[in-house]
Design a protein around this motif. Structure first.
Motif, PDB file in Angstrom:
ATOM      1  N   SER A 124     -75.781  34.574  49.668  1.00 24.46           N
ATOM      2  CA  SER A 124     -76.219  35.696  50.511  1.00 24.46           C
ATOM      3  C   SER A 124     -76.801  36.785  49.611  1.00 24.46           C
ATOM      4  CB  SER A 124     -75.030  36.283  51.282  1.00 24.46           C
ATOM      5  OG  SER A 124     -74.126  36.864  50.352  1.00 24.46           O
ATOM      6  N   LYS A 125     -77.399  37.803  50.239  1.00 26.68           N
ATOM      7  CA  LYS A 125     -77.961  38.921  49.473  1.00 26.68           C
ATOM      8  C   LYS A 125     -76.867  39.627  48.674  1.00 26.68           C
ATOM      9  CE  LYS A 125     -80.867  42.948  49.910  1.00 26.68           C
ATOM     10  NZ  LYS A 125     -81.367  44.008  50.734  1.00 26.68           N
ATOM     11  N   GLU A 126     -75.672  39.695  49.274  1.00 28.46           N
ATOM     12  CA  GLU A 126     -74.556  40.417  48.641  1.00 28.46           C
ATOM     13  C   GLU A 126     -74.216  39.853  47.250  1.00 28.46           C
ATOM     14  OE1 GLU A 126     -70.753  39.966  50.427  1.00 28.46           O
ATOM     15  OE2 GLU A 126     -70.030  41.887  49.646  1.00 28.46           O
ATOM     16  N   VAL A 127     -74.327  38.531  47.103  1.00 26.29           N
ATOM     17  CA  VAL A 127     -73.934  37.929  45.818  1.00 26.29           C
ATOM     18  C   VAL A 127     -75.145  37.567  44.945  1.00 26.29           C
ATOM     19  CG1 VAL A 127     -71.695  37.100  46.610  1.00 26.29           C
ATOM     20  CG2 VAL A 127     -73.701  35.617  46.848  1.00 26.29           C
ATOM     21  N   ALA A 128     -76.324  38.075  45.332  1.00 24.89           N
ATOM     22  CA  ALA A 128     -77.528  37.812  44.528  1.00 24.89           C
ATOM     23  C   ALA A 128     -77.534  38.728  43.299  1.00 24.89           C
ATOM     24  CB  ALA A 128     -78.772  38.055  45.366  1.00 24.89           C
ATOM     25  N   TYR A 129     -78.094  38.231  42.194  1.00 25.59           N
ATOM     26  CA  TYR A 129     -78.154  39.021  40.964  1.00 25.59           C
ATOM     27  C   TYR A 129     -79.350  38.547  40.149  1.00 25.59           C
ATOM     28  CZ  TYR A 129     -76.117  34.766  39.101  1.00 25.59           C
ATOM     29  OH  TYR A 129     -75.916  33.446  38.779  1.00 25.59           O
ATOM     30  N   PHE A 130     -79.836  39.387  39.254  1.00 23.80           N
ATOM     31  CA  PHE A 130     -80.888  39.052  38.299  1.00 23.80           C
ATOM     32  C   PHE A 130     -82.256  38.773  38.946  1.00 23.80           C
ATOM     33  CE2 PHE A 130     -80.714  37.966  33.638  1.00 23.80           C
ATOM     34  CZ  PHE A 130     -79.812  38.972  33.333  1.00 23.80           C
ATOM     35  N   GLN A 131     -82.460  39.252  40.173  1.00 28.95           N
ATOM     36  CA  GLN A 131     -83.746  38.978  40.826  1.00 28.95           C
ATOM     37  C   GLN A 131     -84.899  39.644  40.067  1.00 28.95           C
ATOM     38  OE1 GLN A 131     -80.935  40.305  42.246  1.00 28.95           O
ATOM     39  NE2 GLN A 131     -81.118  40.300  44.457  1.00 28.95           N
ATOM     40  N   ASP A 132     -84.733  40.934  39.711  1.00 27.39           N
ATOM     41  CA  ASP A 132     -85.833  41.661  39.054  1.00 27.39           C
ATOM     42  C   ASP A 132     -86.159  41.067  37.688  1.00 27.39           C
ATOM     43  OD1 ASP A 132     -85.936  43.293  41.212  1.00 27.39           O
ATOM     44  OD2 ASP A 132     -84.824  44.942  40.291  1.00 27.39           O
ATOM     45  N   GLU A 133     -85.135  40.605  36.981  1.00 23.51           N
ATOM     46  CA  GLU A 133     -85.344  40.020  35.650  1.00 23.51           C
ATOM     47  C   GLU A 133     -86.234  38.777  35.749  1.00 23.51           C
ATOM     48  OE1 GLU A 133     -82.583  41.238  36.828  1.00 23.51           O
ATOM     49  OE2 GLU A 133     -81.561  42.427  35.292  1.00 23.51           O
ATOM     50  N   PHE A 134     -85.990  37.942  36.756  1.00 20.53           N
ATOM     51  CA  PHE A 134     -86.819  36.740  36.924  1.00 20.53           C
ATOM     52  C   PHE A 134     -88.220  37.116  37.398  1.00 20.53           C
ATOM     53  CE2 PHE A 134     -82.768  34.474  36.728  1.00 20.53           C
ATOM     54  CZ  PHE A 134     -83.126  33.344  36.017  1.00 20.53           C
ATOM     55  N   MET A 157     -80.994  29.691  33.263  1.00 19.45           N
ATOM     56  CA  MET A 157     -82.413  29.528  33.543  1.00 19.45           C
ATOM     57  C   MET A 157     -83.218  30.742  33.070  1.00 19.45           C
ATOM     58  SD  MET A 157     -81.642  26.761  34.598  1.00 19.45           S
ATOM     59  CE  MET A 157     -83.035  25.786  35.091  1.00 19.45           C
ATOM     60  N   TYR A 158     -82.526  31.859  32.838  1.00 19.46           N
ATOM     61  CA  TYR A 158     -83.236  33.061  32.392  1.00 19.46           C
ATOM     62  C   TYR A 158     -83.717  32.913  30.948  1.00 19.46           C
ATOM     63  CZ  TYR A 158     -84.467  37.859  31.478  1.00 19.46           C
ATOM     64  OH  TYR A 158     -85.170  38.987  31.127  1.00 19.46           O
ATOM     65  N   GLU A 159     -82.826  32.494  30.042  1.00 19.62           N
ATOM     66  CA  GLU A 159     -83.260  32.281  28.646  1.00 19.62           C
ATOM     67  C   GLU A 159     -84.313  31.172  28.594  1.00 19.62           C
ATOM     68  OE1 GLU A 159     -82.603  34.008  25.875  1.00 19.62           O
ATOM     69  OE2 GLU A 159     -83.750  32.626  24.619  1.00 19.62           O
ATOM     70  N   LEU A 160     -84.119  30.134  29.415  1.00 23.53           N
ATOM     71  CA  LEU A 160     -85.105  29.043  29.473  1.00 23.53           C
ATOM     72  C   LEU A 160     -86.477  29.598  29.849  1.00 23.53           C
ATOM     73  CD1 LEU A 160     -86.006  26.024  29.699  1.00 23.53           C
ATOM     74  CD2 LEU A 160     -85.312  26.142  32.101  1.00 23.53           C
ATOM     75  N   SER A 161     -86.510  30.393  30.905  1.00 19.26           N
ATOM     76  CA  SER A 161     -87.782  30.900  31.395  1.00 19.26           C
ATOM     77  C   SER A 161     -88.447  31.810  30.357  1.00 19.26           C
ATOM     78  CB  SER A 161     -87.524  31.659  32.695  1.00 19.26           C
ATOM     79  OG  SER A 161     -88.731  31.874  33.336  1.00 19.26           O
ATOM     80  N   LYS A 162     -87.628  32.613  29.677  1.00 21.06           N
ATOM     81  CA  LYS A 162     -88.168  33.488  28.615  1.00 21.06           C
ATOM     82  C   LYS A 162     -88.843  32.656  27.530  1.00 21.06           C
ATOM     83  CE  LYS A 162     -85.365  36.295  26.534  1.00 21.06           C
ATOM     84  NZ  LYS A 162     -84.156  37.015  26.116  1.00 21.06           N
ATOM     85  N   GLN A 163     -88.169  31.567  27.121  1.00 24.10           N
ATOM     86  CA  GLN A 163     -88.714  30.740  26.029  1.00 24.10           C
ATOM     87  C   GLN A 163     -89.959  29.977  26.487  1.00 24.10           C
ATOM     88  OE1 GLN A 163     -86.109  28.590  23.451  1.00 24.10           O
ATOM     89  NE2 GLN A 163     -84.508  30.137  23.510  1.00 24.10           N
ATOM     90  N   LEU A 164     -89.969  29.510  27.744  1.00 27.15           N
ATOM     91  CA  LEU A 164     -91.156  28.807  28.259  1.00 27.15           C
ATOM     92  C   LEU A 164     -92.347  29.778  28.286  1.00 27.15           C
ATOM     93  CD1 LEU A 164     -89.557  26.816  31.237  1.00 27.15           C
ATOM     94  CD2 LEU A 164     -90.540  25.820  29.163  1.00 27.15           C
ATOM     95  N   LYS A 165     -92.087  30.971  28.789  1.00 22.07           N
ATOM     96  CA  LYS A 165     -93.166  31.953  28.910  1.00 22.07           C
ATOM     97  C   LYS A 165     -93.743  32.293  27.528  1.00 22.07           C
ATOM     98  CE  LYS A 165     -94.697  35.777  31.494  1.00 22.07           C
ATOM     99  NZ  LYS A 165     -94.705  37.167  31.194  1.00 22.07           N
ATOM    100  N   LYS A 166     -92.850  32.401  26.532  1.00 23.53           N
ATOM    101  CA  LYS A 166     -93.282  32.704  25.157  1.00 23.53           C
ATOM    102  C   LYS A 166     -94.215  31.622  24.629  1.00 23.53           C
ATOM    103  CE  LYS A 166     -90.956  34.495  21.074  1.00 23.53           C
ATOM    104  NZ  LYS A 166     -89.686  34.475  20.371  1.00 23.53           N
ATOM    105  N   LYS A 167     -94.034  30.382  25.102  1.00 24.25           N
ATOM    106  CA  LYS A 167     -94.897  29.272  24.670  1.00 24.25           C
ATOM    107  C   LYS A 167     -96.196  29.204  25.475  1.00 24.25           C
ATOM    108  CE  LYS A 167     -93.224  25.141  24.162  1.00 24.25           C
ATOM    109  NZ  LYS A 167     -93.360  24.355  22.953  1.00 24.25           N
ATOM    110  N   GLY A 168     -96.382  30.149  26.399  1.00 17.71           N
ATOM    111  CA  GLY A 168     -97.611  30.166  27.194  1.00 17.71           C
ATOM    112  C   GLY A 168     -97.562  29.257  28.407  1.00 17.71           C
ATOM    113  N   ILE A 169     -96.358  28.884  28.818  1.00 16.40           N
ATOM    114  CA  ILE A 169     -96.203  28.008  29.985  1.00 16.40           C
ATOM    115  C   ILE A 169     -96.034  28.863  31.236  1.00 16.40           C
ATOM    116  CG2 ILE A 169     -94.629  26.311  31.027  1.00 16.40           C
ATOM    117  CD1 ILE A 169     -94.219  25.567  27.863  1.00 16.40           C
ATOM    118  N   GLU A 170     -96.690  28.464  32.306  1.00 19.48           N
ATOM    119  CA  GLU A 170     -96.563  29.199  33.563  1.00 19.48           C
ATOM    120  C   GLU A 170     -95.238  28.817  34.220  1.00 19.48           C
ATOM    121  OE1 GLU A 170     -98.592  29.436  37.970  1.00 19.48           O
ATOM    122  OE2 GLU A 170     -99.609  28.280  36.412  1.00 19.48           O
ATOM    123  N   VAL A 171     -94.432  29.807  34.543  1.00 15.75           N
ATOM    124  CA  VAL A 171     -93.131  29.496  35.168  1.00 15.75           C
ATOM    125  C   VAL A 171     -93.123  29.939  36.622  1.00 15.75           C
ATOM    126  CG1 VAL A 171     -91.642  29.477  33.130  1.00 15.75           C
ATOM    127  CG2 VAL A 171     -92.218  31.654  34.178  1.00 15.75           C
TER     128      VAL A 171
END
Ligand code: FAD
Ligand code: FES
Length: 260
Positions: free
Chosen positions: A143-153, A121-135
């Motif tokens: 759990s919080k322990e297994v969360a990752y990539f929050q800041d990137e999104f 979903m990260y590459e998807l969101s990058k490409q949508l944003k590049k097209k001017g789409i609001e994501v």
């Protein structure tokens, strides 16, 4: 689709059992669509079947791609033992990828990921944003322990979180986030990847929206449409004989095209 020996540029652990690996090779030139996957040979002589892993990021200039995976069995555990300079036998890119052309600049997409369904979903969101789409992102973790990539999104747009145990974001699954938000805002398209239960719920919540795209996960063998190991049933099939192959007709389908 190509097969190539790719070289690992880096590998790091993001959370317990979650690893991020960056690879380089000519195969990156073939990668265009978010939601496609690569089929990786386990570097062990006794393991013949490749393992499908979604493409998390494509960087054409650097000629690199990134994957994020969770160790499950011997195949992914063998990937986790590798480091920069090691190589992997990779086939890809495979699968149809997400349709980002059904939206125009200024429209709104809900991007929904659960657990180890979050990486593509990260590459998807990058490409949508590049097209001017609001994501708007809706991400669910155990759990919080297994969360990752929050800041990137968060860097790409509005991001809302849920965890099963309530240790981060809203308590419960992504469904709790969605039910709250659909009273106030409606997206032009919905993209989701995660456990089957989550996909079913997304299909139900947005049953009136024709642009609901779901990325399905099935055990795979050949990964390119030849063996029928990965079939999924289709709606209104009275004979029970019709199916689609997740590896080459998918893994992404409109919600109306498959029985979850
Ligand atoms: P195995 O020994 O083969 O299996 C260990 C356990 O994992 C078993 O319980 C088995 O039932 C389960 N399992 C194995 N494969 C699957 C599968 N395809 N679906 C559900 N359960 C499975 N994983 C990631 O971590 N990151 C990704 O980006 C990612 N993308 C994928 C994209 C596609 C299109 C598909 C089909 C799968 C994807 N997977 C991803 C799942 C990944 O392929 C499996 O976790 C991996 O093949 C397991 O291999 P293994 O040898 O470690 O485990
Ligand atoms: Fe062989 Fe899909 S894995 S047809």
């Amino acid at each position: 689709m190509k097969q190539e020996i790719m070289t690992i540029i880096s590998q790091q652990q993001l959370a317990p059992r979650i690893f991020q690996m960056t690879l380089t090779g000519d195969l990156v030139n073939e990668m265009e669509k978010p939601g496609q996957f690569i089929h990786i040979k386990v570097p062990r002589a006794d393991m013949l079947l490749r393992r499908p892993i979604s493409i998390n990021q494509i960087n054409k200039e650097a000629k690199t791609c990134t994957i994020i995976y969770r160790t499950e069995g011997d195949g992914t555990k063998a990937f986790a033992e590798l480091s920069a300079g090691n190589t992997l036998d990779v086939m890809g890119p495979l699968g149809n990828g997400f349709d980002v052309n059904c939206l125009a600049a200024g429209q709104k997409a809900f991007v929904i990921g659960g657990g180890i369904g979050i990486p593509p979903m990260y590459e998807l969101s990058k490409q949508l944003k590049k097209k001017g789409i609001e994501v708007v992102h809706f991400l669910g973790y155990a759990s919080k322990e297994v969360a990752y990539f929050q800041d990137e999104f968060i860097a790409l747009g509005d991001t809302r979180f849920a965890t099963d145990d309530g240790s981060f974001g809203v308590e419960g699954n992504v469904g709790n986030l969605l039910l709250d938000v659909i009273q106030k805002e409606q997206p032009d398209a919905v993209y989701a990847c995660g456990a089957n239960g989550m996909l079913k719920m997304v299909a139900q919540v947005f049953s009136d929206n024709p642009n609901v795209f779901l990325s399905l996960e099935q055990r795979m063998a050949c990964g390119m449409g030849a063996c029928y190991a990965c079939v999924c049933h289709v709606p209104d099939d009275e004979t029970g004989t019709k199916s689609v192959k997740v590896c080459d007709e998918g893994p992404i389908f409109r919600a109306s095209e498959v029985v979850l």
